[in-house]
Design an enzyme around this catalytic site. Structure first.
Site, short mmCIF file in Angstrom:
data_model
loop_
_atom_site.label_atom_id
_atom_site.label_comp_id
_atom_site.label_asym_id
_atom_site.label_seq_id
_atom_site.Cartn_x
_atom_site.Cartn_y
_atom_site.Cartn_z
N LYS A 13 0.83 -1.21 0.00
CA LYS A 13 0.00 0.00 0.00
C LYS A 13 0.86 1.26 0.00
O LYS A 13 0.67 2.16 -0.81
CB LYS A 13 -0.94 0.02 1.22
CG LYS A 13 -1.86 -1.20 1.32
CD LYS A 13 -2.75 -1.14 2.53
CE LYS A 13 -2.02 -1.16 3.86
NZ LYS A 13 -1.30 -2.43 4.14
N ARG A 88 -9.76 0.40 8.84
CA ARG A 88 -9.28 -0.93 9.23
C ARG A 88 -10.33 -1.70 10.01
O ARG A 88 -10.08 -2.87 10.36
CB ARG A 88 -8.05 -0.77 10.12
CG ARG A 88 -6.72 -1.05 9.43
CD ARG A 88 -5.65 -0.76 10.44
NE ARG A 88 -4.39 -1.40 10.21
CZ ARG A 88 -3.37 -0.84 9.56
NH1 ARG A 88 -3.49 0.35 9.03
NH2 ARG A 88 -2.23 -1.48 9.47
N ARG A 127 11.67 -5.07 5.20
CA ARG A 127 11.34 -3.67 4.88
C ARG A 127 12.20 -2.68 5.67
O ARG A 127 12.46 -2.86 6.84
CB ARG A 127 9.86 -3.44 5.24
CG ARG A 127 9.47 -1.96 5.26
CD ARG A 127 7.99 -1.75 5.18
NE ARG A 127 7.26 -2.19 6.35
CZ ARG A 127 5.92 -2.20 6.42
NH1 ARG A 127 5.19 -1.81 5.39
NH2 ARG A 127 5.33 -2.60 7.52
N ARG A 161 11.17 -0.28 11.23
CA ARG A 161 10.12 -0.06 12.23
C ARG A 161 10.20 -1.09 13.34
O ARG A 161 10.43 -2.26 13.07
CB ARG A 161 8.75 -0.14 11.54
CG ARG A 161 8.40 1.13 10.80
CD ARG A 161 7.21 0.97 9.88
NE ARG A 161 6.10 0.21 10.45
CZ ARG A 161 4.96 -0.04 9.81
NH1 ARG A 161 4.79 0.41 8.58
NH2 ARG A 161 4.02 -0.74 10.38
N ARG A 172 -0.46 -8.75 13.53
CA ARG A 172 -1.10 -7.78 12.64
C ARG A 172 -1.93 -8.49 11.57
O ARG A 172 -2.99 -8.01 11.16
CB ARG A 172 -0.04 -6.87 12.00
CG ARG A 172 0.45 -5.81 13.01
CD ARG A 172 1.85 -5.32 12.75
NE ARG A 172 2.03 -4.67 11.48
CZ ARG A 172 3.22 -4.45 10.92
NH1 ARG A 172 4.33 -4.84 11.53
NH2 ARG A 172 3.30 -3.85 9.78
P1 ADP Z 1 2.21 -1.84 3.24
O1 ADP Z 1 2.21 -0.34 3.19
O2 ADP Z 1 1.01 -2.45 2.55
O3 ADP Z 1 2.39 -2.37 4.62
P2 ADP Z 1 4.80 -1.62 1.83
O4 ADP Z 1 4.44 -0.80 0.64
O5 ADP Z 1 5.54 -0.96 2.93
O6 ADP Z 1 3.47 -2.35 2.40
O7 ADP Z 1 5.63 -2.88 1.30
C1 ADP Z 1 6.20 -3.83 2.22
C2 ADP Z 1 7.60 -4.21 1.74
O8 ADP Z 1 7.51 -4.99 0.54
C3 ADP Z 1 8.49 -3.01 1.39
O9 ADP Z 1 9.81 -3.30 1.80
C4 ADP Z 1 8.39 -2.90 -0.13
O10 ADP Z 1 9.60 -2.40 -0.70
C5 ADP Z 1 8.15 -4.34 -0.55
N1 ADP Z 1 7.20 -4.45 -1.69
C6 ADP Z 1 6.12 -3.67 -1.95
N2 ADP Z 1 5.48 -4.07 -3.06
C7 ADP Z 1 6.15 -5.15 -3.51
C8 ADP Z 1 5.99 -6.03 -4.65
N3 ADP Z 1 4.97 -5.87 -5.52
N4 ADP Z 1 6.88 -7.04 -4.79
C9 ADP Z 1 7.90 -7.20 -3.90
N5 ADP Z 1 8.12 -6.42 -2.83
C10 ADP Z 1 7.26 -5.40 -2.62
P1 ADP Z 2 1.17 -1.80 7.84
O1 ADP Z 2 0.70 -1.24 6.54
O2 ADP Z 2 2.51 -2.41 7.78
O3 ADP Z 2 0.16 -2.66 8.54
P2 ADP Z 2 0.68 0.77 9.16
O4 ADP Z 2 1.79 1.74 9.08
O5 ADP Z 2 -0.52 0.99 8.30
O6 ADP Z 2 1.33 -0.65 8.90
O7 ADP Z 2 0.18 0.64 10.65
C1 ADP Z 2 1.08 0.39 11.71
C2 ADP Z 2 0.30 0.27 13.02
O8 ADP Z 2 -0.38 1.52 13.29
C3 ADP Z 2 -0.82 -0.77 13.01
O9 ADP Z 2 -0.34 -2.07 13.33
C4 ADP Z 2 -1.75 -0.22 14.08
O10 ADP Z 2 -1.24 -0.47 15.39
C5 ADP Z 2 -1.66 1.28 13.84
N1 ADP Z 2 -2.67 1.77 12.88
C6 ADP Z 2 -2.43 2.34 11.66
N2 ADP Z 2 -3.59 2.66 11.05
C7 ADP Z 2 -4.58 2.28 11.90
C8 ADP Z 2 -6.00 2.32 11.84
N3 ADP Z 2 -6.64 2.82 10.76
N4 ADP Z 2 -6.69 1.84 12.90
C9 ADP Z 2 -6.07 1.35 13.99
N5 ADP Z 2 -4.74 1.25 14.11
C10 ADP Z 2 -3.99 1.72 13.08
#
Ligand code: ADP
Ligand code: ADP
Ligand code: ZN
Length: 216
Positions: A13, A88, A127, A161, A172
Protein backbone atom coordinates in the site's frame (compact mmCIF):
# COMPACT_ATOMS: atom_id res chain seq x y z
CA UNK A 1 -9.86 11.18 -7.58
CA UNK A 2 -10.03 9.74 -4.05
CA UNK A 3 -9.18 6.12 -3.38
CA UNK A 4 -8.58 3.59 -0.62
CA UNK A 5 -5.74 1.09 -0.93
CA UNK A 6 -6.87 -1.94 1.02
CA UNK A 7 -4.70 -4.91 1.84
CA UNK A 8 -2.86 -6.62 4.69
CA UNK A 9 0.38 -5.31 6.21
CA UNK A 10 3.11 -5.69 3.60
CA UNK A 11 0.73 -5.80 0.63
CA UNK A 12 2.44 -2.78 -0.92
CA UNK A 13 0.00 0.00 0.00
CA UNK A 14 2.67 2.49 1.02
CA UNK A 15 4.86 1.65 -1.97
CA UNK A 16 2.01 2.17 -4.44
CA UNK A 17 0.71 5.28 -2.68
CA UNK A 18 4.12 6.87 -2.95
CA UNK A 19 4.26 6.11 -6.70
CA UNK A 20 0.80 7.60 -7.23
CA UNK A 21 1.89 10.65 -5.28
CA UNK A 22 4.95 11.08 -7.51
CA UNK A 23 3.06 10.43 -10.75
CA UNK A 24 -0.26 12.16 -10.12
CA UNK A 25 0.24 14.42 -7.11
CA UNK A 26 -2.37 12.48 -5.17
CA UNK A 27 -1.82 12.93 -1.45
CA UNK A 28 -0.89 9.85 0.59
CA UNK A 29 -2.86 9.64 3.81
CA UNK A 30 -1.23 6.91 5.90
CA UNK A 31 -2.71 6.65 9.38
CA UNK A 32 0.31 4.50 10.33
CA UNK A 33 2.65 7.38 9.36
CA UNK A 34 0.47 9.87 11.25
CA UNK A 35 0.54 7.68 14.36
CA UNK A 36 4.32 7.16 14.11
CA UNK A 37 4.77 10.93 13.87
CA UNK A 38 2.64 11.35 17.00
CA UNK A 39 4.72 8.72 18.82
CA UNK A 40 7.97 10.42 17.76
CA UNK A 41 6.66 13.82 18.88
CA UNK A 42 5.46 12.40 22.22
CA UNK A 43 1.96 13.89 21.87
CA UNK A 44 -0.90 12.54 24.06
CA UNK A 45 -2.10 10.46 21.09
CA UNK A 46 1.43 9.14 20.56
CA UNK A 47 1.78 8.16 24.21
CA UNK A 48 -1.44 6.14 24.00
CA UNK A 49 -0.61 4.54 20.64
CA UNK A 50 3.01 3.46 21.18
CA UNK A 51 2.56 0.19 23.10
CA UNK A 52 -0.51 -0.79 21.07
CA UNK A 53 1.43 -0.42 17.81
CA UNK A 54 4.45 -2.30 19.12
CA UNK A 55 2.15 -5.20 20.02
CA UNK A 56 0.68 -5.22 16.50
CA UNK A 57 -2.79 -4.39 17.75
CA UNK A 58 -5.13 -1.71 16.46
CA UNK A 59 -5.19 1.78 17.93
CA UNK A 60 -8.70 2.86 19.00
CA UNK A 61 -11.13 3.89 16.27
CA UNK A 62 -11.71 7.18 18.05
CA UNK A 63 -8.04 8.21 18.07
CA UNK A 64 -7.36 7.22 14.48
CA UNK A 65 -10.54 8.77 13.11
CA UNK A 66 -9.71 11.96 14.99
CA UNK A 67 -6.29 12.33 13.39
CA UNK A 68 -7.62 11.46 9.95
CA UNK A 69 -10.43 14.00 10.25
CA UNK A 70 -7.93 16.76 11.02
CA UNK A 71 -5.75 15.69 8.12
CA UNK A 72 -8.70 15.79 5.71
CA UNK A 73 -9.15 19.47 6.58
CA UNK A 74 -5.76 20.38 5.07
CA UNK A 75 -6.15 22.02 1.65
CA UNK A 76 -3.79 19.65 -0.21
CA UNK A 77 -6.22 16.72 -0.04
CA UNK A 78 -8.36 18.54 -2.62
CA UNK A 79 -5.79 17.34 -5.22
CA UNK A 80 -7.11 13.84 -4.60
CA UNK A 81 -6.02 11.42 -1.89
CA UNK A 82 -5.01 7.84 -1.28
CA UNK A 83 -6.04 6.33 2.02
CA UNK A 84 -3.35 3.88 3.11
CA UNK A 85 -4.14 1.92 6.26
CA UNK A 86 -7.59 3.40 6.91
CA UNK A 87 -10.31 2.21 7.33
CA UNK A 88 -9.28 -0.93 9.23
CA UNK A 89 -12.54 -1.78 11.02
CA UNK A 90 -16.25 -1.65 10.21
CA UNK A 91 -16.60 1.27 12.63
CA UNK A 92 -13.88 3.20 10.77
CA UNK A 93 -15.58 2.49 7.43
CA UNK A 94 -18.77 4.01 8.81
CA UNK A 95 -16.91 6.96 10.31
CA UNK A 96 -15.25 7.58 6.96
CA UNK A 97 -18.66 7.76 5.25
CA UNK A 98 -19.72 10.38 7.74
CA UNK A 99 -16.47 12.39 7.49
CA UNK A 100 -16.53 12.44 3.70
CA UNK A 101 -20.20 13.49 3.64
CA UNK A 102 -19.50 16.30 6.14
CA UNK A 103 -16.54 17.53 4.13
CA UNK A 104 -18.25 17.22 0.74
CA UNK A 105 -15.89 14.51 -0.54
CA UNK A 106 -16.47 11.10 -2.13
CA UNK A 107 -14.60 7.89 -2.87
CA UNK A 108 -13.95 6.79 -6.44
CA UNK A 109 -12.40 3.37 -5.90
CA UNK A 110 -11.37 0.89 -3.24
CA UNK A 111 -8.37 -0.94 -4.66
CA UNK A 112 -7.74 -4.30 -3.03
CA UNK A 113 -4.14 -5.50 -3.17
CA UNK A 114 -4.41 -9.27 -3.10
CA UNK A 115 -1.32 -11.11 -1.81
CA UNK A 116 -0.42 -14.56 -0.46
CA UNK A 117 0.00 -14.50 3.29
CA UNK A 118 3.31 -16.39 3.17
CA UNK A 119 4.83 -13.53 1.18
CA UNK A 120 3.86 -10.90 3.75
CA UNK A 121 6.17 -11.92 6.58
CA UNK A 122 9.04 -11.98 4.10
CA UNK A 123 8.12 -8.54 2.78
CA UNK A 124 7.72 -6.96 6.18
CA UNK A 125 10.79 -8.40 7.86
CA UNK A 126 12.90 -7.14 4.91
CA UNK A 127 11.34 -3.67 4.88
CA UNK A 128 13.27 -0.50 5.70
CA UNK A 129 13.05 3.16 4.75
CA UNK A 130 15.11 6.30 4.35
CA UNK A 131 15.48 8.06 7.70
CA UNK A 132 15.40 11.44 5.98
CA UNK A 133 12.66 11.35 3.29
CA UNK A 134 10.80 8.15 4.20
CA UNK A 135 11.23 6.43 0.81
CA UNK A 136 10.55 2.71 1.28
CA UNK A 137 13.00 -0.09 0.44
CA UNK A 138 13.38 -3.84 0.81
CA UNK A 139 16.45 -5.99 1.50
CA UNK A 140 15.78 -8.02 -1.65
CA UNK A 141 12.83 -6.62 -3.63
CA UNK A 142 13.61 -2.92 -3.72
CA UNK A 143 17.22 -2.02 -3.15
CA UNK A 144 18.58 1.50 -3.65
CA UNK A 145 20.21 1.94 -7.08
CA UNK A 146 23.50 2.79 -5.34
CA UNK A 147 23.95 0.60 -2.25
CA UNK A 148 23.53 2.56 0.98
CA UNK A 149 22.29 5.74 -0.74
CA UNK A 150 18.62 6.81 -0.92
CA UNK A 151 17.47 7.12 -4.56
CA UNK A 152 15.27 10.08 -3.74
CA UNK A 153 17.28 12.30 -1.39
CA UNK A 154 20.80 10.84 -1.32
CA UNK A 155 20.78 10.22 2.43
CA UNK A 156 22.90 7.37 3.83
CA UNK A 157 20.72 6.82 6.89
CA UNK A 158 18.00 4.20 6.95
CA UNK A 159 15.64 2.88 9.60
CA UNK A 160 13.45 -0.10 10.39
CA UNK A 161 10.12 -0.06 12.23
CA UNK A 162 10.04 -1.60 15.70
CA UNK A 163 6.84 -3.49 14.79
CA UNK A 164 8.36 -5.08 11.66
CA UNK A 165 9.40 -8.29 13.39
CA UNK A 166 7.92 -11.72 12.78
CA UNK A 167 5.92 -12.07 16.03
CA UNK A 168 4.26 -8.68 15.66
CA UNK A 169 3.57 -9.24 11.96
CA UNK A 170 1.71 -12.46 12.77
CA UNK A 171 -0.47 -10.52 15.19
CA UNK A 172 -1.10 -7.78 12.64
CA UNK A 173 -2.23 -10.43 10.14
CA UNK A 174 -4.65 -11.85 12.70
CA UNK A 175 -6.05 -8.34 13.22
CA UNK A 176 -6.34 -7.85 9.46
CA UNK A 177 -8.25 -11.08 8.94
CA UNK A 178 -10.56 -10.53 11.88
CA UNK A 179 -11.31 -6.82 11.54
CA UNK A 180 -10.21 -5.36 8.20
CA UNK A 181 -10.93 -8.01 5.54
CA UNK A 182 -14.61 -8.07 6.62
CA UNK A 183 -15.11 -4.46 5.46
CA UNK A 184 -14.59 -5.42 1.79
CA UNK A 185 -18.24 -6.52 1.29
CA UNK A 186 -19.35 -3.06 2.50
CA UNK A 187 -17.51 -1.46 -0.43
CA UNK A 188 -18.37 -4.28 -2.83
CA UNK A 189 -22.03 -3.50 -2.22
CA UNK A 190 -21.32 0.06 -3.36
CA UNK A 191 -19.59 -1.21 -6.52
CA UNK A 192 -16.29 0.48 -5.60
CA UNK A 193 -13.91 -2.48 -5.27
CA UNK A 194 -11.27 -3.27 -7.90
CA UNK A 195 -8.92 -6.18 -7.25
CA UNK A 196 -5.26 -6.01 -8.22
CA UNK A 197 -2.68 -8.84 -8.07
CA UNK A 198 -0.30 -7.56 -5.39
CA UNK A 199 2.10 -10.49 -5.96
CA UNK A 200 3.28 -9.00 -9.26
CA UNK A 201 6.46 -6.87 -9.30
CA UNK A 202 6.08 -3.29 -8.00
CA UNK A 203 5.99 -1.70 -11.49
CA UNK A 204 3.30 -4.06 -12.75
CA UNK A 205 1.11 -3.42 -9.72
CA UNK A 206 1.51 0.30 -10.39
CA UNK A 207 0.48 -0.14 -14.05
CA UNK A 208 -2.61 -2.10 -13.02
CA UNK A 209 -3.66 0.62 -10.57
CA UNK A 210 -3.03 3.39 -13.11
CA UNK A 211 -5.25 1.54 -15.60
CA UNK A 212 -8.08 1.50 -13.08
CA UNK A 213 -7.69 5.21 -12.30
CA UNK A 214 -7.66 6.02 -16.02
CA UNK A 215 -10.79 3.94 -16.55
CA UNK A 216 -8.97 1.61 -18.97
P1 ADP B 1 2.21 -1.84 3.24
O1 ADP B 1 2.21 -0.34 3.19
O2 ADP B 1 1.01 -2.45 2.55
O3 ADP B 1 2.39 -2.37 4.62
P2 ADP B 1 4.80 -1.62 1.83
O4 ADP B 1 4.44 -0.80 0.64
O5 ADP B 1 5.54 -0.96 2.93
O6 ADP B 1 3.47 -2.35 2.40
O7 ADP B 1 5.63 -2.88 1.30
C1 ADP B 1 6.20 -3.83 2.22
C2 ADP B 1 7.60 -4.21 1.74
O8 ADP B 1 7.51 -4.99 0.54
C3 ADP B 1 8.49 -3.01 1.39
O9 ADP B 1 9.81 -3.30 1.80
C4 ADP B 1 8.39 -2.90 -0.13
O10 ADP B 1 9.60 -2.40 -0.70
C5 ADP B 1 8.15 -4.34 -0.55
N1 ADP B 1 7.20 -4.45 -1.69
C6 ADP B 1 6.12 -3.67 -1.95
N2 ADP B 1 5.48 -4.07 -3.06
C7 ADP B 1 6.15 -5.15 -3.51
C8 ADP B 1 5.99 -6.03 -4.65
N3 ADP B 1 4.97 -5.87 -5.52
N4 ADP B 1 6.88 -7.04 -4.79
C9 ADP B 1 7.90 -7.20 -3.90
N5 ADP B 1 8.12 -6.42 -2.83
C10 ADP B 1 7.26 -5.40 -2.62
P1 ADP C 1 1.17 -1.80 7.84
O1 ADP C 1 0.70 -1.24 6.54
O2 ADP C 1 2.51 -2.41 7.78
O3 ADP C 1 0.16 -2.66 8.54
P2 ADP C 1 0.68 0.77 9.16
O4 ADP C 1 1.79 1.74 9.08
O5 ADP C 1 -0.52 0.99 8.30
O6 ADP C 1 1.33 -0.65 8.90
O7 ADP C 1 0.18 0.64 10.65
C1 ADP C 1 1.08 0.39 11.71
C2 ADP C 1 0.30 0.27 13.02
O8 ADP C 1 -0.38 1.52 13.29
C3 ADP C 1 -0.82 -0.77 13.01
O9 ADP C 1 -0.34 -2.07 13.33
C4 ADP C 1 -1.75 -0.22 14.08
O10 ADP C 1 -1.24 -0.47 15.39
C5 ADP C 1 -1.66 1.28 13.84
N1 ADP C 1 -2.67 1.77 12.88
C6 ADP C 1 -2.43 2.34 11.66
N2 ADP C 1 -3.59 2.66 11.05
C7 ADP C 1 -4.58 2.28 11.90
C8 ADP C 1 -6.00 2.32 11.84
N3 ADP C 1 -6.64 2.82 10.76
N4 ADP C 1 -6.69 1.84 12.90
C9 ADP C 1 -6.07 1.35 13.99
N5 ADP C 1 -4.74 1.25 14.11
C10 ADP C 1 -3.99 1.72 13.08
ZN1 ZN D 1 15.68 9.58 1.17
Amino acid sequence: MNIILLGPPGAGKGTQASRLNAERGMVQLSTGDMLRAAVAAGTPVGLKAKAVMEAGELVSDEIVTGILSERLDQPDVKQGFILDGYPRTATQAESLERLLAEKGMALDYVIELAVDEEALVDRITGRYSCAKCGEGYHDRYKQPKVAGTCDVCGSHEFKRRPDDNEATVRNRLVEYRAKTAPILPFYEAKGLVRRVDGMAPIGEVNTAIEAILDGR
